[in-house]
Structure formats: C-alpha cells, structure tokens
Scaffold this motif. Structure first.
Motif, PDB file in Angstrom:
ATOM      1  N   THR A 150       0.775  -1.091  -0.064  1.00 52.66           N
ATOM      2  CA  THR A 150      -0.009   0.081   0.137  1.00 52.66           C
ATOM      3  C   THR A 150       0.829   1.454  -0.097  1.00 52.66           C
ATOM      4  N   LEU A 151       1.728   1.168   0.802  1.00 52.45           N
ATOM      5  CA  LEU A 151       2.810   2.301   0.946  1.00 52.45           C
ATOM      6  C   LEU A 151       3.345   2.374  -0.458  1.00 52.45           C
ATOM      7  N   ALA A 152       4.050   1.671  -0.991  1.00 46.06           N
ATOM      8  CA  ALA A 152       4.856   1.956  -2.195  1.00 46.06           C
ATOM      9  C   ALA A 152       3.645   2.395  -3.356  1.00 46.06           C
ATOM     10  N   ALA A 153       2.352   1.713  -3.410  1.00 47.79           N
ATOM     11  CA  ALA A 153       1.362   2.141  -4.379  1.00 47.79           C
ATOM     12  C   ALA A 153       1.209   3.675  -4.270  1.00 47.79           C
ATOM     13  N   ASP A 154       0.934   3.942  -2.897  1.00 46.57           N
ATOM     14  CA  ASP A 154       0.548   5.252  -2.673  1.00 46.57           C
ATOM     15  C   ASP A 154       1.466   6.368  -3.012  1.00 46.57           C
ATOM     16  N   VAL A 155       2.681   5.986  -2.925  1.00 47.04           N
ATOM     17  CA  VAL A 155       3.809   7.062  -3.362  1.00 47.04           C
ATOM     18  C   VAL A 155       4.360   6.844  -4.808  1.00 47.04           C
ATOM     19  N   GLY A 156       3.870   5.700  -5.565  1.00 49.26           N
ATOM     20  CA  GLY A 156       3.981   5.512  -6.946  1.00 49.26           C
ATOM     21  C   GLY A 156       5.626   4.950  -7.241  1.00 49.26           C
ATOM     22  N   THR A 157       5.950   3.924  -6.231  1.00 50.02           N
ATOM     23  CA  THR A 157       7.046   3.340  -6.361  1.00 50.02           C
ATOM     24  C   THR A 157       6.678   1.865  -6.375  1.00 50.02           C
ATOM     25  N   SER A 158       8.059   1.029  -6.212  1.00 42.38           N
ATOM     26  CA  SER A 158       7.697  -0.233  -5.815  1.00 42.38           C
ATOM     27  C   SER A 158       8.105  -0.514  -4.273  1.00 42.38           C
ATOM     28  N   THR A 159       8.073  -1.888  -3.968  1.00 39.24           N
ATOM     29  CA  THR A 159       8.407  -2.390  -2.429  1.00 39.24           C
ATOM     30  C   THR A 159       9.864  -2.349  -2.498  1.00 39.24           C
ATOM     31  N   THR A 160      10.557  -2.450  -3.855  1.00 41.44           N
ATOM     32  CA  THR A 160      11.904  -2.609  -3.786  1.00 41.44           C
ATOM     33  C   THR A 160      12.602  -1.496  -3.305  1.00 41.44           C
TER      34      THR A 160
END
Length: 194
Positions: A35-45
């Motif tokens: 969710t965090l990565a999606a919200d920020v427009g990046t990946s979990t990587t």
C-alpha cells in the motif's frame, strides 16, 4: 554515462511521510509496504533499498519520535516550583503521546528498538532527569532522591497513565483522565518531597 539514482532522498522522504500517515492511522501491523509503495508511486523494492524493509522504515519513524519527544520536553518553560516543573513535563509527555498513539506504541515496542533507538530513548529521558536534579538541588525533593531513579518512577507513572488512556482502560470512576493525570503525577512527586 552514470546511471541515474532511482532511489533518492526525495523518494525516501515521500516514503517516510506516507509511512508515518499509515502508521498513525493503522499502527505498525497495518502498515503495508504494498500500500505504501502504491501510494507513493514506486515499488516495494524502493523500501528495501532505502530502509532495508519494514523494520528499518518503522525504526526511522520511531527514532524521529524520540527526537521529537526530547524537543517537546526540553521546550517546557520553567516554573517557579521545581516540583511543578516535573508535573509540567508530564503534561507535555502526555500531549506528545496523544498526538500520535500508534507511533507512541511503536516507540515502546522492543521489536522496533535497536541500540541507536535506545540511545535516543535515553536522550528523551534526559530532560526529566535534569528536572529532578534541579528539584533536589533546590531542596524541594529529599537529599536521598537519586535523580535517575525518581525520573524512572515518574516516567513509569507517565507511561502507565498514557497507556491506560490510549487503550481505553480508564476506569469508569475516573470522569476525565486529563484532570486526573496531574493529580497522580503530583502524588508521585510528593512522595519524594523534602
């Protein structure tokens, strides 16, 4: 030509800001890296590259919270009575905790603390110890009052009272925890009076 830096400080700051919002709303267990990565427009990587994963990210937020707590306690203006200063510090501590209950819980979760975090926790404790030292020096508290021990007793009372309020365990007989808080703190301080 060098490769562009993909995971930069701007992304780090955006991840931290959004993670703080998610943690504040849902607690550590509700902080989803996806969710965090999606919200920020990046990946979990990116989270793994910049923080080593969720524990490192939460640790960075907890460390900042201890820094903020120290600043909060240091900013409490002196009172004419060193014993009342201890109560004022307690009120500031409580306000800081109530500002972000989920983050407060994370600050005292053993799983979130490493050696650096414990040093920051100790530094946050310092203004309380120093206030007790001033109260002993002013002969408001007993000569045998060991400042770190008295401060630990106060912090224990603070932490207990705040935790009871945050987790809705305030007894029904207590109408308003905010009014009872300074009364309990004064009783703890009065136990050490000269």
């Amino acid at each position: 030509m060098p490769r562009p830096k993909v995971h930069d400080d701007v992304l780090r700051d955006r991840l931290r800001a959004r993670a703080a919002e998610l943690l504040s709303a849902h607690g550590v267990t509700g902080l989803s890296l996806r969710t965090l990565a999606a919200d920020v427009g990046t990946s979990t990587t990116a989270v793994y590259a910049l923080f080593g994963g969720k524990p490192g990210l939460v640790k960075s937020l907890v460390d900042d919270a201890f820094r903020r707590l120290r600043r909060t306690l240091t900013a409490v203006p002196p009172t004419g009575d060193p014993a009342e200063q201890l109560v004022a510090l307690g009120e500031a501590y409580r306000a800081d905790a109530l500002h972000d209950p989920h983050l407060y819980d994370a600050m005292f979760d053993r799983d979130q603390l490493d050696a650096e975090s414990r040093e920051l926790q100790e530094a946050a404790f310092t203004p309380l110890v120093e206030a007790v030292e001033r109260a002993v020096d002013a002969k408001v508290l007993r000569d045998d009052a060991h400042p770190p021990t008295v401060a630990l007793g106060l912090w224990s009372a603070l932490h207990g009272l705040v935790s009871i309020q945050l987790h809705a365990h305030t007894p029904d007989a207590v109408d308003d925890p905010a009014k009872g808080f300074p009364v309990v703190l004064r009783a703890v301080v009065d136990g050490w009076r000269a």
